[in-house]
Scaffold this motif. Structure first.
Motif, PDB file in Angstrom:
ATOM      1  N   SER A   1       0.676  -1.042   0.087  1.00 16.46           N
ATOM      2  CA  SER A   1      -0.086  -0.028  -0.117  1.00 16.46           C
ATOM      3  C   SER A   1       1.061   1.168   0.032  1.00 16.46           C
ATOM      4  O   SER A   1       1.946   1.237   0.476  1.00 16.46           O
ATOM      5  CB  SER A   1      -0.985   0.081   1.237  1.00 16.46           C
ATOM      6  OG  SER A   1      -1.494   1.432   1.515  1.00 16.46           O
TER       7      SER A   1
ATOM      8  N   LYS B   1       1.398  -2.345   6.705  1.00 17.15           N
ATOM      9  CA  LYS B   1       1.772  -2.335   5.292  1.00 17.15           C
ATOM     10  C   LYS B   1       3.302  -2.095   5.093  1.00 17.15           C
ATOM     11  O   LYS B   1       4.220  -2.582   4.391  1.00 17.15           O
ATOM     12  CB  LYS B   1       0.874  -1.548   4.584  1.00 17.15           C
ATOM     13  CG  LYS B   1      -0.462  -2.149   4.303  1.00 17.15           C
ATOM     14  CD  LYS B   1      -0.563  -3.270   3.299  1.00 17.15           C
ATOM     15  CE  LYS B   1      -1.865  -3.839   3.138  1.00 17.15           C
ATOM     16  NZ  LYS B   1      -1.843  -5.049   2.571  1.00 17.15           N
TER      17      LYS B   1
ATOM     18  N   ASN C   1       2.120  -0.969  -4.683  1.00 17.47           N
ATOM     19  CA  ASN C   1       1.788  -0.244  -3.650  1.00 17.47           C
ATOM     20  C   ASN C   1       0.225   0.872  -4.022  1.00 17.47           C
ATOM     21  O   ASN C   1       0.660   1.835  -4.409  1.00 17.47           O
ATOM     22  CB  ASN C   1       2.707   0.533  -3.058  1.00 17.47           C
ATOM     23  CG  ASN C   1       3.889   0.267  -2.279  1.00 17.47           C
ATOM     24  OD1 ASN C   1       3.978  -1.068  -2.145  1.00 17.47           O
ATOM     25  ND2 ASN C   1       4.920   0.719  -1.805  1.00 17.47           N
TER      26      ASN C   1
ATOM     27  N   ASP D   1      -0.919   4.759  -7.739  1.00 17.63           N
ATOM     28  CA  ASP D   1      -1.211   5.251  -6.842  1.00 17.63           C
ATOM     29  C   ASP D   1      -2.018   6.867  -7.332  1.00 17.63           C
ATOM     30  O   ASP D   1      -2.019   7.741  -6.658  1.00 17.63           O
ATOM     31  CB  ASP D   1      -0.657   5.886  -5.397  1.00 17.63           C
ATOM     32  CG  ASP D   1       0.781   6.484  -6.127  1.00 17.63           C
ATOM     33  OD1 ASP D   1       0.825   6.886  -7.143  1.00 17.63           O
ATOM     34  OD2 ASP D   1       1.610   6.583  -5.083  1.00 17.63           O
TER      35      ASP D   1
END
Length: 262
Positions: free
Chosen positions: A143, A160, A185, A249
């Motif tokens: 993450s 994480k 991630n 992300d």
């Protein structure tokens, strides 16, 4: 901003002849990953608490990653059904909200047990089969919380962060056995878990807008986009990639945009 391609668009067949196991594969990122790997030619088995949610061409087995006996039995069944194992996607996990004050010891133990030890248990059970493959790869779902300080996520971030460090250690331990280990991630992904958080918010629409706004792309990440990154890392075409954390992300980790209008 372009939208992600549909899963059913024409896919390369780089996983033809390979077998894959995806934990937490009945929904969200896990299901998108299992479907994508199958679409690209892999034989795919899913481990999940809810295997009844999975249909063909996937094969599903019930497993609780917090229970070692359950994991070992399910991995044994899955490897037998697949005829071997080349790819392991450690995706099963749970979330948590709050500061370091807000979660009691039982919650800390539970989240760390699932998110960190769940990877340990599944990998440990799968390693003998992976060692027999000449294209073995492990991908862990980590993450953005492992590398960026997010408010109200102390416990989740700690778990994480451990996954990120574990990924690097596993990559070092197994590279000479021919097993690549990487992680993805993700930022805030539009999954059932995030949907439940939004439903519980005082103003779900405002909360969704706030989550979208903190990603430079201005929207949530899709499960399919994370699946695409997992497939990239798992593919034999990425044979020189190991010990890598790939951010998915929307630019949240690396970009620092000026406010609109400035």
């Amino acid at each position: 901003m372009s939208r992600p391609r549909d899963l059913h668009d024409a896919q390369p067949q780089d996983f033809t002849g390979l077998s894959a196991l995806v934990t937490g594969g009945a929904s969200g990122i896990g299901r998108a990953t299992a479907d994508l790997l199958a679409a690209r030619g892999a034989r795919v088995a899913v481990l999940d608490l809810n295997p009844e949610q999975v249909d063909k061409p996937l094969t599903a087995f019930r497993a609780d990653v917090s229970d070692d006996a359950s994991v070992r039995a399910a991995v044994t069944e899955a490897v037998a059904a697949l005829g071997g194992l080349d790819i392991l996607v450690n995706n099963a996990g749970i979330g948590a909200q709050g500061t370091v004050e807000d979660n009691d010891d039982d919650q800390w133990h539970r989240v760390l047990d699932v998110n960190v030890l769940g990877i340990v248990r599944t990998t440990r059970a799968a390693l003998p089969a992976l060692r027999a493959s000449d294209r073995a790869a492990i991908v862990n779902t980590c993450s953005i919380a492992a590398t960026a300080g997010l408010p109200q996520r102390a416990l989740y971030s700690a778990s994480k962060g451990a996954v990120l460090s574990l990924t690097l250690a596993m990559a070092a331990d197994h590279v000479r056995e021919g097993i690549r280990v990487n992680c993805v991630n993700p930022g805030t992904v539009d999954t059932p878990w995030v949907g439940r958080l939004l439903d519980a918010a005082d103003d779900p629409d405002a909360e969704r807008a706030a989550l979208a706004a903190r990603q430079p792309t201005g929207r949530l990440v899709s499960a399919g986009e994370v699946a695409g990154a997992i497939a990239y890392l798992a593919s034999p075409l990425s044979g020189a990639t190991t010990g890598t954390a790939l951010a998915v992300d929307g630019g949240m980790q690396g970009l620092r945009l000026r406010p609109v209008g400035q």
